[in-house]
Design a protein around this motif. Structure first.
Motif, short mmCIF file in Angstrom:
data_model
loop_
_atom_site.label_atom_id
_atom_site.label_comp_id
_atom_site.label_asym_id
_atom_site.label_seq_id
_atom_site.Cartn_x
_atom_site.Cartn_y
_atom_site.Cartn_z
N VAL A 1 -1.57 14.33 -7.86
CA VAL A 1 -1.44 15.91 -7.54
C VAL A 1 -1.78 17.07 -9.02
CG1 VAL A 1 -0.47 17.48 -6.91
CG2 VAL A 1 -0.11 15.29 -5.22
N VAL A 2 -0.71 15.61 -10.01
CA VAL A 2 -1.04 17.02 -11.00
C VAL A 2 -2.35 16.70 -11.90
CG1 VAL A 2 -0.41 16.54 -13.57
CG2 VAL A 2 1.49 16.73 -11.33
N LEU B 1 1.04 -1.25 -0.28
CA LEU B 1 0.19 0.11 0.58
C LEU B 1 0.73 0.85 -0.18
CD1 LEU B 1 -3.01 -0.91 2.57
CD2 LEU B 1 -3.08 -0.06 -0.33
N GLY C 1 3.90 1.63 -0.85
CA GLY C 1 4.01 1.71 -2.71
C GLY C 1 3.58 2.50 -3.52
N ALA C 2 2.62 1.44 -3.31
CA ALA C 2 1.11 1.68 -4.66
C ALA C 2 1.63 3.59 -4.31
CB ALA C 2 0.09 1.47 -3.75
N LYS D 1 -1.61 21.32 -2.79
CA LYS D 1 -1.46 20.54 -3.89
C LYS D 1 -2.49 19.36 -3.67
CE LYS D 1 1.65 22.57 -5.63
NZ LYS D 1 1.10 24.29 -5.58
N LEU D 2 -2.27 19.26 -2.31
CA LEU D 2 -3.62 17.58 -2.19
C LEU D 2 -4.43 18.01 -2.41
CD1 LEU D 2 -1.01 16.14 0.69
CD2 LEU D 2 -1.48 14.90 -1.83
N VAL E 1 3.74 5.97 -5.19
CA VAL E 1 4.18 6.10 -6.75
C VAL E 1 2.29 6.94 -7.34
CG1 VAL E 1 3.38 4.68 -8.86
CG2 VAL E 1 4.83 3.51 -7.17
N LEU E 2 2.34 6.93 -6.97
CA LEU E 2 0.64 7.29 -7.28
C LEU E 2 0.52 8.46 -7.19
CD1 LEU E 2 -2.32 4.78 -6.76
CD2 LEU E 2 -1.14 5.04 -8.97
N ILE E 3 1.23 8.94 -5.40
CA ILE E 3 0.54 10.83 -5.08
C ILE E 3 1.47 11.75 -6.14
CG2 ILE E 3 1.12 12.39 -3.57
CD1 ILE E 3 -0.77 10.72 -1.58
N PRO E 4 2.52 10.99 -6.93
CA PRO E 4 3.06 12.76 -7.62
C PRO E 4 1.99 12.42 -8.66
CG PRO E 4 4.50 11.28 -6.76
CD PRO E 4 3.13 10.95 -6.20
N PRO E 5 2.10 11.89 -10.04
CA PRO E 5 0.65 11.96 -10.37
C PRO E 5 -0.39 12.56 -10.17
CG PRO E 5 1.93 9.55 -10.07
CD PRO E 5 2.26 10.54 -9.69
#
Lengths: 311, 278
Positions: free
Chosen positions: B31-32, B19, B21-22, B48-49, B25-29
């Motif tokens: 937020v975009v 979890l 790890g996932a 940003k969040l 990986v997922l948070i930066p994109p």
């Protein structure tokens, strides 16, 4: 003889495909034609775009050349001397150490997640897809995503303040003590998925029976990992290690786009590109490239020889 | 009982690790993605969040598509991809057939040359390659990246060479008894059986070419020759102060690959595994 056959074939049917006609040429002749036509273009490409540039690089490294003028002045070893007496060069190699450390961390993370995904687990494919996904993303897009992530008002600082760690907030890319950690972790984020998939592929090729037998014999989870899993991935792990080392030395995109090498994040390749294309000193840039080529080449060669020895 | 607790805590560790790890990986994109739906004022005033006011605010996408040169970039990327991939498949399979099935005088020399080539990463030779591309008169044309994607990386040769070994030579002999020419054997017998290698080469190269920044940045700088990577790099110029617009551009660039990846997952994984263990 061949000519008569050829004509009769033509007469017999215009729909007949070329293969009915070719066997009339002897296999010996065919072989010559085929070898020539199949190899000539690939070999030309190989020579023009890989082998010749590498040789040319050695020659250019002994000259002073601005990239445009027809004359290249022979300067002997002075480009190499300039590199070795320039203290900035050492800082560039120091930067690679961050990526090297990051690369090692990435390999261990990948191995850890691969072992997890190879065990009995729900939603395996969902986790696998998510963890691999960064690898297929465009490098520039990743650099932009992490420029936002590490910006002063960015994602990381927002998260830190949410969990009450405001004191840890930093200008991650603007601080020369932190910038390389930020960039190296971006690199981990991007490449971990590939190593993970490679490890997982090898793990899945280990027959399940071996694990079952180990279980029946009462082997603990750690011992199973130590004596069954580890030996079987050793070769792939080494291969990945070599890629990590040469990758760490030749890192370019992420720091180039995110910081342009500012705040002590300059890498060897950025510095080479700048020397050639910004400052038009192709001779010096060639000497730098030769050094990089020798380092990466030696590492790869060493690994090949090592592998061969063991086989 | 003790074993049970151990088992449960290991299971818990497994899921928590995955979890985390996932999420990482997922948070930066993500937020975009959120930011791409925010207005400029919203972007500057919210953290940003936070989710955007509306997921239907496509204004940024419109701006980036109209002013960001994305249509040109997608078109050029597609042209380069298609030609380079076809070329890679033809070159890789032809060389593998010639070197894998025939013995001739120069064979050892050619194999040696490819062995040397794989030890020369193309990133190290660009300083002199640049001069060659310029002398050929193809600098700042789409031929430059295509030629380099065909000539400066020899990975496909190895993938095909390794694979052709696993195709039994008896098949060639059987076809020869029936009178097939070498060329027919290649097109009708060998090439179809090389399909797994072909899909490996296509997947590895497609990802590498779509994501490559170095070559297009150096060799096709002009506006009308932009590809996906270089157009994204240029976002920072005109949209410098408008990260919400840049975010929309980033999302548009990564969506096609993510969709393709999800559809072709199985092939991507096997391609990556086959390609790496050479």
């Amino acid at each position: 003889m061949a000519n008569i056959n050829y004509q009769s074939t033509l007469k017999s049917s215009i729909n007949k495909s070329i293969r009915d006609r070719l066997p009339t040429i002897s296999y010996k002749t065919q072989r010559k034609i085929l070898l020539f036509s199949f190899l000539i273009v690939p070999l030309l490409l190989l020579c023009v775009f890989t082998l010749y540039p590498a040789l040319q690089l050695f020659y250019l490294s002994f000259t002073y050349w601005d990239g445009f003028s027809p004359t290249k002045d022979w300067v002997g070893f002075s480009n190499y001397r300039d590199i070795f007496i320039n203290p900035e060069m050492f800082s560039v190699f120091k930067t690679s150490l961050y990526y090297l450390g990051g690369g090692l961390l990435q390999l261990f993370l990948a191995l850890y997640f691969a072992v997890l995904l190879n065990s009995k687990i729900r939603a395996r494919n969902v986790f696998k897809s998510i963890l691999f996904m960064p690898y297929i993303m465009n490098s520039v897009a990743i650099a932009l995503i992490f420029t936002i992530f590490f910006s002063p008002e960015g994602t990381l600082n927002t998260i830190l303040s949410l969990v009450g760690l405001d004191s840890l907030q930093h200008s991650w890319l603007g601080n020369s003590n932190l910038v390389n950690y930020a960039l190296a972790s971006t690199s981990i984020w991007r490449h971990m998925g590939l190593s993970l998939i490679i490890f997982l592929g090898v793990l899945q090729s280990i027959p399940k029976e071996i694990y079952e037998a180990a279980k029946i014999d009462g082997s603990s989870g750690w011992n199973t990992f130590r004596y069954i899993t580890l030996p079987s991935i050793k070769k792939v792990f080494e291969l990945n290690l070599i890629l990590t080392v040469s990758g760490a030395i030749s890192v370019f995109e992420i720091p180039f786009i995110m910081t342009k090498g500012a705040n002590d994040s300059m890498t060897f390749v950025i510095s080479t590109v700048d020397t050639a294309f910004k400052y038009s000193n192709f001779g010096l840039a060639s000497a730098m490239s030769v050094i990089l080529l020798l380092i990466v080449g030696t590492i790869t060669l060493g690994q090949r020889l090592l592998l061969k020895e063991r086989d | 009982m003790k074993g049970n607790i151990k088992q449960i805590s290991w299971n818990l560790t497994k899921y928590i690790s995955l979890l985390i790890g996932a999420i990482v990986v997922l948070i930066p994109p993500l937020v975009v993605l959120f930011s791409s739906f925010k207005t400029k004022i919203e972007y500057l005033n919210t953290d940003k969040l936070s989710l955007p006011d509306s997921f239907l605010n496509f204004e940024n996408y419109k701006v980036v598509f109209e002013q960001g040169n994305l249509d040109v970039a997608f078109k050029n990327t597609a042209i380069i991809l298609v030609i380079s991939l076809i070329g890679n498949v033809i070159i890789g399979s032809c060389v593998a057939y010639a070197l894998g099935r025939f013995d001739f005088k120069l064979k050892k020399v050619i194999l040696g040359a490819y062995l040397v080539a794989i030890m020369i990463p193309s990133i190290t030779t660009q300083v002199s390659t640049y001069g060659i591309i310029t002398n050929l008169g193809v600098n700042n044309t789409l031929f430059a990246p295509i030629l380099l994607y065909l000539g400066a990386d020899v990975l496909m040769i190895y993938i095909y060479l390794q694979f052709i070994e696993s195709i039994p030579k008896e098949l060639d002999e059987a076809a020869m008894i029936e009178g097939a020419s070498y060329f027919t054997i290649f097109t009708k017998v060998i090439f179809p059986l090389l399909a797994p290698a072909t899909s490996t080469v296509i997947i590895i190269k497609a990802i590498a070419i779509y994501n490559d920044f170095y070559i297009p940045f150096l060799y096709i700088p002009s506006e009308e020759l932009s590809v996906v990577s270089t157009v994204a790099y240029k976002f920072m110029g005109p949209f410098g102060g408008e990260w919400n617009v840049i975010c929309a551009g980033v999302i548009m660039i990564i969506i096609p690959t993510i969709v393709l990846f999800l559809v072709l997952q199985r092939f991507v994984y096997s391609g990556m595994t086959n390609g790496s263990v050479k």
